[in-house]
Write a protein that holds these residues in place. Structure first.
Motif, PDB file in Angstrom:
ATOM      1  N   ARG A 238     -36.759  19.072 -50.818  1.00  0.00           N
ATOM      2  CA  ARG A 238     -35.383  18.708 -51.097  1.00  0.00           C
ATOM      3  C   ARG A 238     -35.330  17.209 -51.367  1.00  0.00           C
ATOM      4  O   ARG A 238     -35.798  16.421 -50.557  1.00  0.00           O
ATOM      5  N   GLN A 239     -34.781  16.832 -52.490  1.00  0.00           N
ATOM      6  CA  GLN A 239     -34.745  15.445 -52.903  1.00  0.00           C
ATOM      7  C   GLN A 239     -33.385  14.839 -52.570  1.00  0.00           C
ATOM      8  O   GLN A 239     -32.345  15.432 -52.830  1.00  0.00           O
ATOM      9  N   ILE A 240     -33.424  13.648 -51.974  1.00  0.00           N
ATOM     10  CA  ILE A 240     -32.208  12.914 -51.676  1.00  0.00           C
ATOM     11  C   ILE A 240     -32.198  11.683 -52.573  1.00  0.00           C
ATOM     12  O   ILE A 240     -32.944  10.730 -52.335  1.00  0.00           O
ATOM     13  N   PRO A 241     -31.412  11.677 -53.623  1.00  0.00           N
ATOM     14  CA  PRO A 241     -31.440  10.548 -54.556  1.00  0.00           C
ATOM     15  C   PRO A 241     -30.860   9.298 -53.929  1.00  0.00           C
ATOM     16  O   PRO A 241     -30.013   9.359 -53.038  1.00  0.00           O
ATOM     17  N   LEU A 242     -31.311   8.166 -54.401  1.00  0.00           N
ATOM     18  CA  LEU A 242     -30.745   6.894 -53.991  1.00  0.00           C
ATOM     19  C   LEU A 242     -29.535   6.581 -54.860  1.00  0.00           C
ATOM     20  O   LEU A 242     -29.147   7.351 -55.734  1.00  0.00           O
ATOM     21  N   VAL A 243     -28.936   5.428 -54.616  1.00  0.00           N
ATOM     22  CA  VAL A 243     -27.693   5.108 -55.303  1.00  0.00           C
ATOM     23  C   VAL A 243     -27.913   4.866 -56.788  1.00  0.00           C
ATOM     24  O   VAL A 243     -27.124   5.273 -57.629  1.00  0.00           O
ATOM     25  N   SER A 244     -29.011   4.208 -57.142  1.00  0.00           N
ATOM     26  CA  SER A 244     -29.249   3.890 -58.547  1.00  0.00           C
ATOM     27  C   SER A 244     -30.739   3.899 -58.810  1.00  0.00           C
ATOM     28  O   SER A 244     -31.559   3.889 -57.899  1.00  0.00           O
ATOM     29  N   SER A 245     -31.106   3.919 -60.072  1.00  0.00           N
ATOM     30  CA  SER A 245     -32.518   3.948 -60.443  1.00  0.00           C
ATOM     31  C   SER A 245     -33.217   2.645 -60.130  1.00  0.00           C
ATOM     32  O   SER A 245     -34.430   2.576 -60.143  1.00  0.00           O
ATOM     33  N   SER A 246     -32.466   1.598 -59.826  1.00  0.00           N
ATOM     34  CA  SER A 246     -33.084   0.319 -59.482  1.00  0.00           C
ATOM     35  C   SER A 246     -33.320   0.185 -57.985  1.00  0.00           C
ATOM     36  O   SER A 246     -33.859  -0.806 -57.521  1.00  0.00           O
ATOM     37  N   SER A 247     -32.893   1.187 -57.178  1.00  0.00           N
ATOM     38  CA  SER A 247     -33.090   1.140 -55.734  1.00  0.00           C
ATOM     39  C   SER A 247     -34.506   1.565 -55.387  1.00  0.00           C
ATOM     40  O   SER A 247     -35.213   2.189 -56.174  1.00  0.00           O
ATOM     41  N   ALA A 248     -34.920   1.243 -54.176  1.00  0.00           N
ATOM     42  CA  ALA A 248     -36.217   1.676 -53.671  1.00  0.00           C
ATOM     43  C   ALA A 248     -36.085   1.902 -52.184  1.00  0.00           C
ATOM     44  O   ALA A 248     -35.520   1.082 -51.466  1.00  0.00           O
ATOM     45  N   ALA A 249     -36.592   3.042 -51.700  1.00  0.00           N
ATOM     46  CA  ALA A 249     -36.512   3.367 -50.281  1.00  0.00           C
ATOM     47  C   ALA A 249     -37.739   2.813 -49.580  1.00  0.00           C
ATOM     48  O   ALA A 249     -38.857   3.199 -49.878  1.00  0.00           O
ATOM     49  N   ASN A 250     -37.536   1.888 -48.660  1.00  0.00           N
ATOM     50  CA  ASN A 250     -38.658   1.286 -47.942  1.00  0.00           C
ATOM     51  C   ASN A 250     -39.001   2.023 -46.667  1.00  0.00           C
ATOM     52  O   ASN A 250     -40.169   2.228 -46.352  1.00  0.00           O
ATOM     53  N   ASP A 251     -37.997   2.396 -45.882  1.00  0.00           N
ATOM     54  CA  ASP A 251     -38.263   2.970 -44.575  1.00  0.00           C
ATOM     55  C   ASP A 251     -37.116   3.905 -44.216  1.00  0.00           C
ATOM     56  O   ASP A 251     -36.015   3.801 -44.764  1.00  0.00           O
ATOM     57  N   ALA A 252     -37.375   4.810 -43.277  1.00  0.00           N
ATOM     58  CA  ALA A 252     -36.371   5.792 -42.899  1.00  0.00           C
ATOM     59  C   ALA A 252     -36.462   6.069 -41.403  1.00  0.00           C
ATOM     60  O   ALA A 252     -37.464   5.762 -40.753  1.00  0.00           O
ATOM     61  N   ALA A 253     -35.393   6.648 -40.858  1.00  0.00           N
ATOM     62  CA  ALA A 253     -35.347   7.005 -39.446  1.00  0.00           C
ATOM     63  C   ALA A 253     -34.555   8.290 -39.286  1.00  0.00           C
ATOM     64  O   ALA A 253     -33.603   8.547 -40.031  1.00  0.00           O
ATOM     65  N   LEU A 254     -34.945   9.111 -38.300  1.00  0.00           N
ATOM     66  CA  LEU A 254     -34.263  10.349 -37.981  1.00  0.00           C
ATOM     67  C   LEU A 254     -33.641  10.248 -36.591  1.00  0.00           C
ATOM     68  O   LEU A 254     -34.285   9.778 -35.648  1.00  0.00           O
ATOM     69  N   GLY A 255     -32.405  10.706 -36.446  1.00  0.00           N
ATOM     70  CA  GLY A 255     -31.752  10.733 -35.158  1.00  0.00           C
ATOM     71  C   GLY A 255     -30.354  11.297 -35.302  1.00  0.00           C
ATOM     72  O   GLY A 255     -29.755  11.268 -36.390  1.00  0.00           O
ATOM     73  N   ASP A 256     -29.814  11.798 -34.207  1.00  0.00           N
ATOM     74  CA  ASP A 256     -28.485  12.409 -34.235  1.00  0.00           C
ATOM     75  C   ASP A 256     -27.431  11.323 -34.084  1.00  0.00           C
ATOM     76  O   ASP A 256     -26.986  11.010 -32.976  1.00  0.00           O
ATOM     77  N   VAL A 257     -27.000  10.749 -35.202  1.00  0.00           N
ATOM     78  CA  VAL A 257     -26.071   9.623 -35.128  1.00  0.00           C
ATOM     79  C   VAL A 257     -24.616  10.052 -34.990  1.00  0.00           C
ATOM     80  O   VAL A 257     -23.775   9.245 -34.587  1.00  0.00           O
ATOM     81  N   ASP A 258     -24.293  11.316 -35.300  1.00  0.00           N
ATOM     82  CA  ASP A 258     -22.908  11.764 -35.174  1.00  0.00           C
ATOM     83  C   ASP A 258     -22.698  12.723 -34.011  1.00  0.00           C
ATOM     84  O   ASP A 258     -21.605  13.250 -33.820  1.00  0.00           O
ATOM     85  N   GLY A 259     -23.744  12.952 -33.207  1.00  0.00           N
ATOM     86  CA  GLY A 259     -23.602  13.711 -31.975  1.00  0.00           C
ATOM     87  C   GLY A 259     -23.317  15.179 -32.124  1.00  0.00           C
ATOM     88  O   GLY A 259     -22.758  15.796 -31.207  1.00  0.00           O
ATOM     89  N   GLU A 294     -23.527  -2.228 -44.092  1.00  0.00           N
ATOM     90  CA  GLU A 294     -23.794  -3.600 -44.533  1.00  0.00           C
ATOM     91  C   GLU A 294     -24.884  -4.192 -43.667  1.00  0.00           C
ATOM     92  O   GLU A 294     -24.772  -4.281 -42.450  1.00  0.00           O
ATOM     93  N   ALA A 295     -26.004  -4.584 -44.302  1.00  0.00           N
ATOM     94  CA  ALA A 295     -27.131  -5.091 -43.530  1.00  0.00           C
ATOM     95  C   ALA A 295     -27.954  -6.107 -44.299  1.00  0.00           C
ATOM     96  O   ALA A 295     -29.118  -6.338 -43.973  1.00  0.00           O
ATOM     97  N   GLY A 296     -27.416  -6.701 -45.335  1.00  0.00           N
ATOM     98  CA  GLY A 296     -28.176  -7.706 -46.061  1.00  0.00           C
ATOM     99  C   GLY A 296     -29.337  -7.096 -46.806  1.00  0.00           C
ATOM    100  O   GLY A 296     -29.155  -6.214 -47.620  1.00  0.00           O
ATOM    101  N   SER A 297     -30.536  -7.530 -46.467  1.00  0.00           N
ATOM    102  CA  SER A 297     -31.737  -7.039 -47.156  1.00  0.00           C
ATOM    103  C   SER A 297     -32.667  -6.397 -46.137  1.00  0.00           C
ATOM    104  O   SER A 297     -33.698  -6.947 -45.767  1.00  0.00           O
ATOM    105  N   ALA A 298     -32.288  -5.228 -45.638  1.00  0.00           N
ATOM    106  CA  ALA A 298     -33.059  -4.560 -44.594  1.00  0.00           C
ATOM    107  C   ALA A 298     -34.331  -3.949 -45.158  1.00  0.00           C
ATOM    108  O   ALA A 298     -34.391  -3.524 -46.303  1.00  0.00           O
ATOM    109  N   HIS A 299     -35.364  -3.893 -44.315  1.00  0.00           N
ATOM    110  CA  HIS A 299     -36.652  -3.314 -44.709  1.00  0.00           C
ATOM    111  C   HIS A 299     -37.012  -2.192 -43.748  1.00  0.00           C
ATOM    112  O   HIS A 299     -36.788  -1.034 -44.010  1.00  0.00           O
ATOM    113  N   SER A 300     -37.560  -2.540 -42.594  1.00  0.00           N
ATOM    114  CA  SER A 300     -37.894  -1.548 -41.581  1.00  0.00           C
ATOM    115  C   SER A 300     -36.653  -1.184 -40.782  1.00  0.00           C
ATOM    116  O   SER A 300     -35.774  -2.012 -40.557  1.00  0.00           O
TER     117      SER A 300
END
Length: 561
Positions: A238-259, A294-300
């Motif tokens: 299953r593919q989750i597209p990013l916002v635009s073709s100029s974006s790049a996904a650096n890192d990801a995290a899994l967790g139940d953020v909405d409970g 909003e997080a500026g230029s987040a990486h990890s």
């Protein structure tokens, strides 16, 4: 007059909040959580101990589904196969089918499906705890070095085929994820390659809630989710597209953020003011939404409850040598402006290193050759100036209990050509010391941990990029000769005792060999010749005593006279 005094008493009761309901209506109030065991962010939880949540009143039978427990190393959503039980005012999950894995982080959610006579729980609670790291010595030697399908990037260990041991998955730059299955003794084999886009990070987690570990791969331009069939076969990409073709996904995290009892997905997209994406899970592994942080230029990026309010907050590396903190409102909406000063960090981790019950922050300082340790005050405010010296140019950090004493030690990969792994030991108060630096593969990138050889302690794994290999560093050198998978035949060492040099034979061609002192410090690191022999020229003026020679997946005791 009686009416006057009664009216005064009534108004005073209203003003003070004492008159909330008739005496017989107290039971109509919704239940609240009174205790949870293990406590949030607990260290050294027992492998067989239950997860227990107590409430202020008895619960309905249907409340059993409110407690969901997640492992990221074995079994995924553990409550899929063995749901929690209700006993009076208590929810309970016991890992009776098999224990939690050594040193793993277990996440749990208590959803608003928990209900009593007065209604449902008003707000979900999400927490996590760390399982005891076993009885390792914290002294490491090189085990196997499995090859993968391309230059190694992100990786993880988890039981993907359901046989009880931890398998190895590595994202590569060759548009595949290499799946290498464990034989239970720390030997990884196989040639399965799961087709993905170029991988930059890899996560394991049960996103569809069926009791096995699925795979999430970050790559430029999209995130891909691959569901496990329970036997280690990944399909239904299953593919989750990013916002635009100029974006790049650096890192990801899994967790139940909405409970709501399933694992949601957050990932970073460098560039732009809102570059952390929040995608909520519908419980089947389908992610959707348009929330941005909003997080500026987040990486990890990582998730953890830093302010102690029962939900998962966001920590991410940012620009200008900072770590960004964004707090969750419990529904997956993140706000705040806090930035914690660290060094030049591309990766971070969090854990309770000082034992006070909250999550502290560790960030490798690439330019200063240190790890920045920033302690939490319990409300999500980080401070401190401790810099722990490690090897040159640390890239990745892990907080794990390598010596089995109940606190979190640290390990870093030191990249940019140094090819070493640094291990520093915690004194229990968040102060780190030691000098163990271990030779691993070229350009070691990520470090992660798990019980690779099934002996009950935490081993370390490094991805070696641009190499096509992974280094497995086995814990407990002094016990390796009797651990599962280590025989006393095959490798020969002579002369022994030694007076300055010895020979090792019976190795594979170009196999790594190390000589360690009794404290686990690496004195010599070489590779064998094409014929499987290695000449050990010991350091001059080496003190007489007992040393360890590690090579070919075996350990020999060397006496120096």
């Amino acid at each position: 007059m009686h009416f006057f005094y009664s009216s005064v008493r009534f108004r005073l009761a209203l003003r003070s909040g004492l008159l909330l309901a008739p005496a017989g209506a107290a039971l109509a109030q919704a239940p609240v959580i009174t205790t949870a065991t293990p406590m949030a962010n607990a260290l050294a939880a027992t492998r067989t101990g239950p997860v227990t949540v107590s409430f202020s009143q008895p619960l309905t039978a249907a409340s059993a589904g409110a407690l969901q427990v997640f492992s990221n190393q074995r079994g995924g959503r553990r409550t899929a196969a063995a749901p929690a039980t209700v006993s009076g005012s208590t929810l309970n999950f016991a890992p009776t089918a098999y224990p939690f894995m050594p040193g793993e982080t277990v996440q749990y959610t208590v959803t608003t499906a928990a209900a009593g006579l007065g209604g449902a729980l008003g707000r979900a609670r999400v927490g996590q705890f760390t399982v005891a790291g076993g009885t390792g010595t914290g002294i490491f030697s090189l085990g196997s070095a499995p090859t993968v399908g391309g230059f190694a990037n992100g990786g993880a260990m988890g039981d993907v085929d359901g046989d009880g041991d931890l398998d190895l998955l590595v994202a590569t730059q060759s548009t595949t994820v290499s799946v290498r299955l464990n034989d239970g003794r720390g030997h990884f084999a196989g040639n399965t390659e799961v087709a993905v886009l170029t991988g930059t990070s890899l996560l394991l987690g049960d996103v569809d809630g069926d009791g096995d570990l699925d795979m999430v791969n970050s790559s430029p331009y999209r995130i891909s989710v691959h569901l496990n069939d329970g036997a280690g076969v990944f399909s239904d990409s299953r593919q989750i597209p990013l916002v635009s073709s100029s974006s790049a996904a650096n890192d990801a995290a899994l967790g139940d953020v909405d409970g709501d009892g399933d694992l949601d997905l957050l990932f970073t997209r460098p560039g732009g003011p809102t570059n952390i994406a929040v995608r909520l899970n519908d419980g089947t592994g389908t992610f959707s939404g348009t929330r941005e942080v909003e997080a500026g230029s987040a990486h990890s990026i990582l998730l953890g409850d830093v302010d102690g309010d029962g939900d998962l907050d966001v920590l991410a590396t940012g620009a200008a040598n900072t770590v960004i903190i964004r707090l969750n409102d419990g529904s997956g909406n993140f706000t705040g402006t806090q930035q914690v000063a660290t060094g030049t960090a591309y990766h971070i981790t969090a854990g309770d290193v000082d034992g006070d019950g909250d999550l502290d922050l560790l960030a490798p300082n690439l330019s200063l050759n240190t790890v920045s340790v920033r302690l939490n005050d319990g409300n999500g405010n980080f401070s401190g100036t401790q810099e722990v010296s490690v090897g040159p140019h640390p890239v990745s950090v892990a907080a794990i209990d390598v010596d089995g004493d109940g606190d979190l030690d640290l390990a870093t990969t030191n990249g940019l050509g140094s090819s070493t792994l640094s291990v520093r030991i915690n004194n229990g108060s968040g102060l780190f010391s030691g000098s163990q630096d271990i030779a691993v593969g070229n350009f070691a990138d990520q470090v992660f941990a798990g019980d690779a050889d099934g002996d009950g302690d935490l081993d370390l794994v490094t991805n070696n990029s641009p190499g096509r290999s992974v280094s497995i560093m086995l814990n407990g050198s002094t016990a390796l000769a009797t651990a599962r998978g280590y025989s006393s035949t095959g490798v020969s060492l002579w002369p022994n005792p030694s007076h300055g040099s010895s020979m090792l034979s019976g190795l594979a061609p170009h196999a790594p060999v190390q000589v360690l002192d009794p404290l686990g410090r690496v004195l010599l690191a070489i590779t064998s010749e094409a014929d499987g022999t290695a000449r050990l020229v010991l350091p001059e003026k080496l003190s007489a005593g007992l040393y360890l020679v590690c090579g070919g997946g075996q350990v020999r005791r060397l006496v120096v006279e």
